[in-house]
Design a protein around this motif. Sequence first.
Motif, mmCIF file in Angstrom:
data_model
loop_
_atom_site.group_PDB
_atom_site.id
_atom_site.type_symbol
_atom_site.label_atom_id
_atom_site.label_comp_id
_atom_site.label_asym_id
_atom_site.label_seq_id
_atom_site.Cartn_x
_atom_site.Cartn_y
_atom_site.Cartn_z
ATOM 1 N N GLU A 42 4.213 -0.591 8.143
ATOM 2 C CA GLU A 42 3.403 -1.551 7.061
ATOM 3 C C GLU A 42 4.291 -2.102 6.111
ATOM 4 N N PRO A 43 4.671 -3.032 5.936
ATOM 5 C CA PRO A 43 6.102 -3.317 5.229
ATOM 6 C C PRO A 43 5.512 -2.881 3.778
ATOM 7 N N GLN A 44 6.428 -2.260 2.848
ATOM 8 C CA GLN A 44 6.138 -2.147 1.463
ATOM 9 C C GLN A 44 5.761 -3.922 0.835
ATOM 10 N N MET A 45 4.839 -3.391 -0.375
ATOM 11 C CA MET A 45 4.559 -4.832 -1.104
ATOM 12 C C MET A 45 5.304 -4.833 -1.958
ATOM 13 N N GLU A 46 5.981 -5.672 -2.765
ATOM 14 C CA GLU A 46 5.827 -5.233 -4.115
ATOM 15 C C GLU A 46 5.870 -6.746 -5.254
ATOM 16 N N TYR A 244 7.637 -7.194 1.118
ATOM 17 C CA TYR A 244 7.641 -8.080 0.068
ATOM 18 C C TYR A 244 7.186 -8.604 -1.229
ATOM 19 N N LEU A 245 7.956 -9.408 -1.053
ATOM 20 C CA LEU A 245 7.697 -9.513 -2.423
ATOM 21 C C LEU A 245 7.670 -11.159 -2.866
ATOM 22 N N PRO A 251 9.956 -13.990 0.758
ATOM 23 C CA PRO A 251 9.811 -12.912 0.097
ATOM 24 C C PRO A 251 9.727 -12.457 1.089
ATOM 25 N N TRP A 252 9.627 -12.575 3.065
ATOM 26 C CA TRP A 252 10.286 -11.335 3.887
ATOM 27 C C TRP A 252 11.089 -10.732 3.405
ATOM 28 N N GLY A 253 11.537 -9.156 3.728
ATOM 29 C CA GLY A 253 13.412 -8.751 3.577
ATOM 30 C C GLY A 253 13.835 -7.827 3.196
#
Length: 403
Positions: A42-46, A244-245, A251-253
Motif C-alpha cells: 500500500e502506498p503512503q498517503m501524505e 500520494y501527495l 500526486p503519485w510518485g
Amino acid sequence: MSLHILAEDLINRINCEQSEDELEDNDDSDEDEDYETPQIEEPQMETEDDEYDIPLVNFATTSTSSCNPRWRKRKFTSPDSVFLGATPQPPVSAKIDTPYEYFRRFTPGSMFNNIVSNTNLYSTQKCGKPINISNKELEQVIGMYFYMGLVKMNSVQLYWETETFYPPVAGVMSRNRFQEILATLHFVNNLAVTEDDKKDKLWKLRPFLYQMKECCLKLTPTEFVCIDEMMCQFRGKTSKIRIYLKGKPHPWGFKIWACTDPNGFLYDFDVYQGGTGVRTERGQGTDVVLKLTSLPVNANYKVYADNFFTSIPLLKKLKERGMFYTGTVRKNRLAGCPHFEDKELKTKGRGALDYSVEENFQIAAVKWEDNKSVTMLSSLTGAHPVLEAERWDKQNSHMSRFP
C-alpha cells in the motif's frame, strides 16, 4: 535542455547500429519470459501538513528570557548581505558541451562501470552465467528510455510490434535483450550488504545516488538557492517509498528534497523514505533545509523556501552559518507576533500590510493581503521599501497594480 536532443545525441554518440549477425543472435526468440510477480504494498498517503508543527516556545534551548521571541512594531534594518562566495564561471574555452557530454558530467564512467559489474555479477548469481552487458549497451538502454519518454505507448512491447515499430527504440536493441538487461540490472552486490545497510529503504540504489549527489555537489552554487520538494512521477505498486501527495500535478510518485537555483541547477538532493514517527527537536522542515544547505559558511548565501520549512529556529541556525533566509511561514510558528488578524487586514483592502521585528534574532515578519493573507519571515529584508506588483484583479477582470 531538450530530451529529444539528448537522447538522439546519446544514441548517435555510442554508435548504436549493430551488424546483421549481432541482431540475428539477439533475435533468436520473441517469446516473453516469465517474471515473478512482486508483492504489492500500500502506498503512503501524505499531505503538506504532515510535518510535525511544533510551537516556537518548544524550541527554546534554555530557560533564559532571551530565548523567547520579543516582537516590536518597527521597521527592519537590513544587514550587510554582500555576497562573498564563489561565482560560477563560464567555460574557459568557447566550446559548449554537447547534450551527451553534459549528460556524462552527472553520470561518470565509474558509475557505469559499477552498474555493469554488479549487473553481470547478479545475472551469474541468478542464472548461473553472466549476461555480459557492456557500458555501450547500458548507454543504449538509457537512450532508449529517453525516447520512450518522448513517444509513449501503452506497453513496452509495442515499440517492437510490426504496426507500431519505433526505430529509435526497436532498431537499437532486440526486445529480448532489452528485457534480459532490465531483469538483471543491479547497482549493488546483494551478498555484500549487511543487515544494517538494509535498514536503508534505498540500499539497492545507494551507490548510484551517492555518485549522482557527488556530481551535483561539484557545481558552484549561485548566490540565491531554493529548497523545495520534487515529485518524481511513478504509479507502480511495488515500491516501499511511493507516496500520494494531494494537490500536486503528479500526486503519485517519489518525493525528493532538492536544493536548486533560479536556473534550475540541482546542487543537492535527498530521496524521502517516509516518516519515522519520531518528533525531532527542530522539526522535519528545518532538518531538511539544514541538511541540504551544505554551502560555504559566512558567504552570505540567500536561501528561499515555502511555509513547510520556515521557522524562527531555522533562520537563527542559518544566521549562525552566515546565510540569510526568506520564506512564507505558518501562523503557529509565530508565537506572540502582534500582527493584524486576517479579517482586519482584509477590510483594509488588497495590498495592505502589517509588520514586526523579532528583537533577539533580528528577523522580520511581514503580513500582506493578496487574494488572502500571506505571512513572510526573513532575516534579509523587511516590509520597506514598499513597491507595487502587478496582480490579477478578479472584480474588474484585468491586471492591476497593488502595493
